[in-house]
Design a protein around this motif. Structure first.
Motif, PDB file in Angstrom:
ATOM      1  N   LYS A  18      39.614 -27.100   1.427  1.00 28.16           N
ATOM      2  CA  LYS A  18      38.320 -27.630   1.002  1.00 28.16           C
ATOM      3  C   LYS A  18      37.350 -27.711   2.192  1.00 28.16           C
ATOM      4  O   LYS A  18      36.183 -27.333   2.076  1.00 28.16           O
ATOM      5  CB  LYS A  18      38.513 -29.008   0.372  1.00 28.16           C
ATOM      6  CG  LYS A  18      37.244 -29.597  -0.187  1.00 28.16           C
ATOM      7  CD  LYS A  18      37.509 -30.927  -0.855  1.00 28.16           C
ATOM      8  CE  LYS A  18      36.205 -31.515  -1.374  1.00 28.16           C
ATOM      9  NZ  LYS A  18      36.405 -32.814  -1.987  1.00 28.16           N
ATOM     10  N   LYS A  19      37.866 -28.174   3.347  1.00 31.27           N
ATOM     11  CA  LYS A  19      37.014 -28.264   4.537  1.00 31.27           C
ATOM     12  C   LYS A  19      36.532 -26.881   4.973  1.00 31.27           C
ATOM     13  O   LYS A  19      35.371 -26.696   5.331  1.00 31.27           O
ATOM     14  CB  LYS A  19      37.765 -28.922   5.690  1.00 31.27           C
ATOM     15  CG  LYS A  19      37.970 -30.403   5.519  1.00 31.27           C
ATOM     16  CD  LYS A  19      38.745 -30.979   6.701  1.00 31.27           C
ATOM     17  CE  LYS A  19      39.017 -32.454   6.517  1.00 31.27           C
ATOM     18  NZ  LYS A  19      39.807 -33.004   7.629  1.00 31.27           N
ATOM     19  N   GLU A  24      36.211 -24.180   3.086  1.00 36.35           N
ATOM     20  CA  GLU A  24      35.254 -23.677   2.103  1.00 36.35           C
ATOM     21  C   GLU A  24      33.876 -24.308   2.305  1.00 36.35           C
ATOM     22  O   GLU A  24      32.851 -23.616   2.222  1.00 36.35           O
ATOM     23  CB  GLU A  24      35.758 -23.959   0.683  1.00 36.35           C
ATOM     24  CG  GLU A  24      36.894 -23.057   0.257  1.00 36.35           C
ATOM     25  CD  GLU A  24      37.443 -23.410  -1.122  1.00 36.35           C
ATOM     26  OE1 GLU A  24      37.104 -24.482  -1.676  1.00 36.35           O
ATOM     27  OE2 GLU A  24      38.233 -22.604  -1.639  1.00 36.35           O
ATOM     28  N   GLU A  25      33.867 -25.618   2.599  1.00 35.70           N
ATOM     29  CA  GLU A  25      32.591 -26.284   2.862  1.00 35.70           C
ATOM     30  C   GLU A  25      31.927 -25.701   4.106  1.00 35.70           C
ATOM     31  O   GLU A  25      30.709 -25.469   4.129  1.00 35.70           O
ATOM     32  CB  GLU A  25      32.803 -27.797   3.027  1.00 35.70           C
ATOM     33  CG  GLU A  25      33.141 -28.518   1.743  1.00 35.70           C
ATOM     34  CD  GLU A  25      33.528 -29.978   1.975  1.00 35.70           C
ATOM     35  OE1 GLU A  25      33.588 -30.424   3.140  1.00 35.70           O
ATOM     36  OE2 GLU A  25      33.778 -30.668   0.976  1.00 35.70           O
ATOM     37  N   SER A  26      32.727 -25.460   5.100  1.00 38.10           N
ATOM     38  CA  SER A  26      32.201 -24.877   6.336  1.00 38.10           C
ATOM     39  C   SER A  26      31.655 -23.475   6.078  1.00 38.10           C
ATOM     40  O   SER A  26      30.572 -23.107   6.568  1.00 38.10           O
ATOM     41  CB  SER A  26      33.303 -24.838   7.392  1.00 38.10           C
ATOM     42  OG  SER A  26      32.866 -24.206   8.553  1.00 38.10           O
ATOM     43  N   ASN A  27      32.388 -22.681   5.317  1.00 41.67           N
ATOM     44  CA  ASN A  27      31.931 -21.320   4.986  1.00 41.67           C
ATOM     45  C   ASN A  27      30.634 -21.354   4.182  1.00 41.67           C
ATOM     46  O   ASN A  27      29.720 -20.543   4.427  1.00 41.67           O
ATOM     47  CB  ASN A  27      33.009 -20.560   4.212  1.00 41.67           C
ATOM     48  CG  ASN A  27      34.143 -20.098   5.087  1.00 41.67           C
ATOM     49  OD1 ASN A  27      34.009 -20.020   6.309  1.00 41.67           O
ATOM     50  ND2 ASN A  27      35.272 -19.770   4.472  1.00 41.67           N
ATOM     51  N   ASN A  28      30.562 -22.254   3.240  1.00 42.05           N
ATOM     52  CA  ASN A  28      29.333 -22.368   2.442  1.00 42.05           C
ATOM     53  C   ASN A  28      28.152 -22.757   3.316  1.00 42.05           C
ATOM     54  O   ASN A  28      27.043 -22.240   3.144  1.00 42.05           O
ATOM     55  CB  ASN A  28      29.509 -23.379   1.308  1.00 42.05           C
ATOM     56  CG  ASN A  28      30.435 -22.873   0.218  1.00 42.05           C
ATOM     57  OD1 ASN A  28      30.627 -21.658   0.073  1.00 42.05           O
ATOM     58  ND2 ASN A  28      31.014 -23.789  -0.538  1.00 42.05           N
ATOM     59  N   ALA A  29      28.383 -23.677   4.254  1.00 42.66           N
ATOM     60  CA  ALA A  29      27.305 -24.086   5.167  1.00 42.66           C
ATOM     61  C   ALA A  29      26.882 -22.903   6.031  1.00 42.66           C
ATOM     62  O   ALA A  29      25.681 -22.699   6.287  1.00 42.66           O
ATOM     63  CB  ALA A  29      27.773 -25.258   6.029  1.00 42.66           C
ATOM     64  N   LYS A  50      27.128 -19.703   5.278  1.00 36.42           N
ATOM     65  CA  LYS A  50      26.401 -18.751   4.436  1.00 36.42           C
ATOM     66  C   LYS A  50      24.952 -19.211   4.247  1.00 36.42           C
ATOM     67  O   LYS A  50      24.026 -18.403   4.289  1.00 36.42           O
ATOM     68  CB  LYS A  50      27.086 -18.606   3.077  1.00 36.42           C
ATOM     69  CG  LYS A  50      28.366 -17.803   3.132  1.00 36.42           C
ATOM     70  CD  LYS A  50      29.012 -17.723   1.748  1.00 36.42           C
ATOM     71  CE  LYS A  50      30.348 -17.013   1.827  1.00 36.42           C
ATOM     72  NZ  LYS A  50      31.054 -17.027   0.549  1.00 36.42           N
ATOM     73  N   LEU A  95      28.519 -24.305  13.616  1.00 32.93           N
ATOM     74  CA  LEU A  95      29.363 -23.965  12.471  1.00 32.93           C
ATOM     75  C   LEU A  95      30.512 -23.048  12.877  1.00 32.93           C
ATOM     76  O   LEU A  95      31.637 -23.190  12.384  1.00 32.93           O
ATOM     77  CB  LEU A  95      28.522 -23.315  11.365  1.00 32.93           C
ATOM     78  CG  LEU A  95      27.612 -24.263  10.604  1.00 32.93           C
ATOM     79  CD1 LEU A  95      26.745 -23.483   9.626  1.00 32.93           C
ATOM     80  CD2 LEU A  95      28.442 -25.286   9.848  1.00 32.93           C
ATOM     81  N   ASN A 147      34.366 -23.957  12.399  1.00 29.75           N
ATOM     82  CA  ASN A 147      35.246 -23.013  11.697  1.00 29.75           C
ATOM     83  C   ASN A 147      36.459 -22.673  12.561  1.00 29.75           C
ATOM     84  O   ASN A 147      37.583 -22.596  12.066  1.00 29.75           O
ATOM     85  CB  ASN A 147      34.475 -21.769  11.278  1.00 29.75           C
ATOM     86  CG  ASN A 147      35.225 -20.958  10.261  1.00 29.75           C
ATOM     87  OD1 ASN A 147      36.071 -21.507   9.530  1.00 29.75           O
ATOM     88  ND2 ASN A 147      34.941 -19.674  10.181  1.00 29.75           N
ATOM     89  N   TYR A 154      38.856 -25.627  12.541  1.00 24.03           N
ATOM     90  CA  TYR A 154      39.609 -25.712  11.287  1.00 24.03           C
ATOM     91  C   TYR A 154      40.637 -24.600  11.198  1.00 24.03           C
ATOM     92  O   TYR A 154      41.730 -24.801  10.685  1.00 24.03           O
ATOM     93  CB  TYR A 154      38.682 -25.686  10.078  1.00 24.03           C
ATOM     94  CG  TYR A 154      37.866 -26.954   9.941  1.00 24.03           C
ATOM     95  CD1 TYR A 154      38.485 -28.204   9.902  1.00 24.03           C
ATOM     96  CD2 TYR A 154      36.495 -26.919   9.814  1.00 24.03           C
ATOM     97  CE1 TYR A 154      37.764 -29.364   9.784  1.00 24.03           C
ATOM     98  CE2 TYR A 154      35.749 -28.074   9.689  1.00 24.03           C
ATOM     99  CZ  TYR A 154      36.384 -29.280   9.666  1.00 24.03           C
ATOM    100  OH  TYR A 154      35.653 -30.434   9.530  1.00 24.03           O
TER     101      TYR A 154
END
Length: 167
Positions: free
Chosen positions: A124-125, A127-132, A134, A156, A160, A163
């Motif tokens: 989840k962390k 995915e949130e980082s990837n979305n940010a 993007k 970011l 990433n 993580y």
């Protein structure tokens, strides 16, 4: 347990009889002579025979009373149950192992669930980082405030990387 082997009650009876026999053994003629030096030989002989009969009678009475008490209190049945229980415990090895196996299965299952929850949280962390990232990249493509965007992108990327190392 060997079926021919004596049970606890047999052992108890044998032990009691041996102990009572030792305690109630008639004394020897010599012991009577030493204990009663003022008596005549005939008196000592009669005393010896009387003591022997008394000891035999006491021995028989004590054994009978012991047997009666054992019957009243159902000692033989209780000791047989103990023998049976003891035999079951010696033969019944599987339930204790089964309990151990069940405990091990439960511990492994709990550890797997904990690991899944941990990995889900990490995912989840990320995915949130990837979305940010993007979203920041979209801002960069549009050309809005390139210096601020680069700083955000660097942060970011660092997050990433952090993580990714935790996984």
């Amino acid at each position: 347990m060997d079926p021919a082997a004596p049970g606890r009650f047999d052992i108890l009876q044998t032990s009691f009889k041996a102990a009572s026999k030792c305690l109630l053994t008639a004394c020897s003629r010599e012991a009577v002579k030493r204990a009663f030096p003022s008596f005549t030989d005939a008196e000592r002989e009669r005393l010896y025979h009387m003591l022997t009969r008394v000891m035999k009678a006491m021995h028989a009475t004590i054994e009978e009373e012991f047997d009666e008490v054992c019957q009243e209190r159902q000692v033989a049945a209780a000791l047989d149950k103990i023998d049976d229980f003891d035999e079951e415990q010696n033969l019944d090895v599987l339930p204790s192992e089964k309990t151990s196996i069940e405990e091990i299965e439960e511990k492994i299952s709990r550890a797997k669930k904990d690991e899944i929850e941990h990995l889900a949280a990490l995912l989840k962390k990320v995915e949130e980082s990837n979305n940010a990232m993007k979203a920041r990249l979209e801002l960069l493509k549009k050309g809005e405030d390139s210096t601020a965007s680069r700083d955000v992108l660097n942060k970011l990327t660092q997050l990433n990387s952090t993580y990714a190392c935790e996984q």
